[in-house]
Design an enzyme around this catalytic site. Structure first.
Site, PDB file in Angstrom:
ATOM      1  N   HIS A   1     -42.046  -5.720  18.013  1.00  0.00           N
ATOM      2  CA  HIS A   1     -42.950  -4.572  17.833  1.00  0.00           C
ATOM      3  C   HIS A   1     -42.719  -3.571  18.962  1.00  0.00           C
ATOM      4  CE1 HIS A   1     -46.599  -2.297  16.937  1.00  0.00           C
ATOM      5  NE2 HIS A   1     -46.861  -2.327  18.245  1.00  0.00           N
TER       6      HIS A   1
ATOM      7  N   LYS B   1     -19.941   9.056   5.171  1.00  0.00           N
ATOM      8  CA  LYS B   1     -21.008   8.716   6.112  1.00  0.00           C
ATOM      9  C   LYS B   1     -20.918   9.565   7.379  1.00  0.00           C
ATOM     10  CE  LYS B   1     -22.073   5.921   3.013  1.00  0.00           C
ATOM     11  NZ  LYS B   1     -21.096   6.477   2.060  1.00  0.00           N
TER      12      LYS B   1
ATOM     13  N   GLU C   1       0.853  -1.198   0.000  1.00  0.00           N
ATOM     14  CA  GLU C   1       0.000   0.000   0.000  1.00  0.00           C
ATOM     15  C   GLU C   1       0.883   1.240   0.000  1.00  0.00           C
ATOM     16  OE1 GLU C   1      -2.435   2.591  -0.476  1.00  0.00           O
ATOM     17  OE2 GLU C   1      -3.458   0.656  -0.204  1.00  0.00           O
TER      18      GLU C   1
ATOM     19  N   GLY D   1       3.315  -0.808  -5.779  1.00  0.00           N
ATOM     20  CA  GLY D   1       3.493  -2.177  -6.231  1.00  0.00           C
ATOM     21  C   GLY D   1       3.405  -2.310  -7.738  1.00  0.00           C
TER      22      GLY D   1
ATOM     23  N   LEU E   1      -3.603   2.746   5.871  1.00  0.00           N
ATOM     24  CA  LEU E   1      -4.290   1.600   5.284  1.00  0.00           C
ATOM     25  C   LEU E   1      -5.779   1.916   5.120  1.00  0.00           C
ATOM     26  CD1 LEU E   1      -2.588  -1.175   7.455  1.00  0.00           C
ATOM     27  CD2 LEU E   1      -2.030  -0.558   5.090  1.00  0.00           C
TER      28      LEU E   1
END
Length: 574
Positions: free
Chosen positions: A553, A163, A145, A227, A150
């Protein structure tokens, strides 16, 4: 030292198999991952691969024998030379099948001794999950990476930060518009965008550090750098050579762009820049009516921006059930979104005040201009397959730059695999995760599998939109006879108590068998409710199965039960 090739795990409750056919004979040379024997059960047919390159020593069992999980099938002398298998003529009827995709692969062989068993390129959801599962299975694993942290796009500049901002912006909007109905009166609501952005950064930091902890916990080496694949068993990280028995490409995807539009991540931004704005734009134009554009448009719209969506098609979120998409559009317009559907952007000119866009009808017609302080280009994503040495290594790519793989995620080059956004299929973090787990288990000789008919999709706007399985339009196209059960949140007690009654649940079931074929939800917590529907599809449940399960419920989940009952005209509360 000889390596034992054993009967792998064959699946839930399957403990025995029959030796169907030996694909390699004693004395023959085998390559790592090359199938050695076929096993058959009443549920699956499995090819057991060689765990290393070398020479097959012997068969411990015969064709037709019944064997249990863990029984030794054969032994392999790793690295030893063997004879080439005798050539066999393909039957005339199988002539075309005798040309597999791997036929063009270079005749390379992984080194007998390698630095790692598995090296994964990319530490996004697919890559890091694949690495962790492979480590759990006993492989020596490294993950490449080049980011400073990460987690890939998802954790750093995608799913998680978006979010966080969606939740913060929902809270801000609710404080100013919705709390009074609950008897909570706030005289004035002030936005502290810097604090909101700092909270988002803290959440991102906690998540990426969590992945780093998981790497340490599972003994995974983080190879920091870029990479590049060199071929079977070989890659490099920032020019330094690394060897591995198995190489997994999990490089993810990048934001797509439109010709002639220059991204600066300041006034013309991708999702990355849209997450980092230091002030709320007065006018935001979103190019693209898909998930990313609508989510980020919602964030800035709630915080005060005037949002206009320009979409080439005549509808939002293509691929979503038409009825859901229509309702979704109406609710977004009600929230203040302006829609220019069936239009395309032909020019973007930066000015001292922002950006002037030239917009034309997709079907042809007079052009007009739109002025914006910020333009968000959200026209999709493209596979991140460039500058990795893939083509030089002979790895086949399709016309869209995605890595071509077989049903077991293998490329046409032996020992090299690919998962996630860089291969075909929906670009979803959880789809990549499932592929990462499946591939790791396949490499260990287990029966890894992903059911692509049970991959849920969620749009985290308000209300949320979630779906799994087939849409009504897809079933019509396939000629499948189906029935529909629908239930509105307006008739759900918990939704009324929450003051969140927009939307509905829609269940599609086979007309003859009642098997659940698709579920589509627009409404509160749709992203959580869809899990029940996904489980139902995965296990082949009927609509009646869902309807007969006792649901607490009062909960929103009762709407799913009622919609399932509605497929047989048995809904109670409507």
């Amino acid at each position: 030292m000889p390596i034992e090739i054993k009967v792998p795990t064959l699946g839930e409750s399957v403990t025995t198999a029959t030796v169907g056919k030996w694909l390699k004979q004693p004395g023959e040379a085998v390559k790592v991952d090359e199938p050695v024997v076929e096993l058959e059960t009443d549920k699956v047919s499995v090819e057991v691969p060689a765990p290393a390159s070398g020479r097959l020593e012997n068969h411990a069992v015969k064709e037709g024998d019944e064997v249990e999980v863990g029984v030794v099938l054969a032994t392999l002398e790793a690295g030893a030379a063997g004879s080439a298998p005798a050539a066999k003529a393909a039957p005339a009827a199988k002539a075309e099948e005798a040309k597999p995709a791997a036929a063009a692969a270079p005749a390379a062989q992984a080194p007998a001794e390698t630095d790692y068993d598995v090296v994964v390129i990319g530490a996004g959801p697919g890559g890091y999950v694949c690495a962790i599962r492979a480590a759990q299975l006993g492989f020596k694993v490294a993950c490449v990476e080049q980011r400073a942290t990460l987690g890939g796009t998802c954790l750093n500049v995608g799913c998680i930060p978006s979010k966080a901002l969606l939740q913060s912006s929902e809270n801000y909007h609710a404080a100013g518009h919705d709390f009074a109905a609950h008897g909570v009166v706030i005289d004035s609501v002030k936005l502290d965008l810097a604090r909101m952005q700092a909270r988002k950064a803290d959440i991102v930091g906690a998540n990426v550090k969590g992945v780093e902890y998981l790497f340490k916990k599972n003994g995974i080496t983080w190879l920091k750098g870029h990479g590049k694949v060199e071929g079977t068993g070989h890659l490099s990280v920032d020019g330094k050579p690394v060897t591995a028995k198995h190489i997994v490409i999990a490089s993810g995807s990048n934001s797509a762009n439109l010709p002639g539009i220059e991204i600066d991540e300041k006034v013309i931004v991708t999702s990355t820049g849209a997450l980092e704005l230091s002030e709320v734009p007065k006018r935001l134009v979103v190019i693209g009516g898909g998930v990313i554009g609508l989510e980020l448009g919602s964030v800035w719209g709630r915080l005060g921006a005037d949002v206009t969506v320009v979409e080439f098609l005549d509808r939002l979120v293509p691929g979503t059930d038409n009825e859901v998409a229509s309702q979704f559009q109406k609710l977004l317009v009600k929230q203040g979104f302006k829609m220019k559907l069936g239009h395309k952007v032909t020019k973007a000119e930066k000015t001292k005040k922002g950006v002037v866009l030239t917009v034309e009808p997709a079907a042809g017609g007079a052009a007009e201009t739109l002025e914006a302080d910020v333009v968000l280009v959200a026209v999709g994503r493209t596979a991140a397959s460039k500058n990795m040495g893939l083509e030089e290594a002979g790895i086949a790519l399709d016309k869209r730059g995605r890595v071509e793989v077989d049903a077991h995620y293998a490329t046409n080059v032996p020992g090299i695999y690919a998962i996630g956004d860089v291969i075909a299929g929906p670009m979803l973090a959880h789809k990549a995760e499932e592929e990462g787990v499946a591939l790791a288990e396949l490499l260990a000789g287990q029966a890894g599998h992903v059911n692509y008919d049970a991959i849920p999709g969620v749009i985290y706007t308000w209300p949320e939109v979630a779906s799994v399985g087939f849409t009504e339009e897809q079933l019509k196209e396939k000629g499948v006879a189906y029935k529909i059960g629908k239930f509105p949140f307006m008739a759900n007690g918990r939704a009324r108590a929450l003051g969140m009654t927009d939307g509905f649940v829609k269940v599609l079931a086979d007309k003859q068998t009642d098997r659940v074929l698709g579920v589509h939800i627009i409404g509160p917590c749709a992203g959580e409710l869809i899990a029940e529907a996904t489980m139902a599809i995965e296990f082949g449940a009927s609509a009646e199965d869902i309807g007969r399960v006792c649901h607490a419920h009062p909960t929103l989940s009762e709407a799913v039960k009622e919609a399932a009952l509605g497929a047989d005209n048995r809904a109670i509360n409507i």
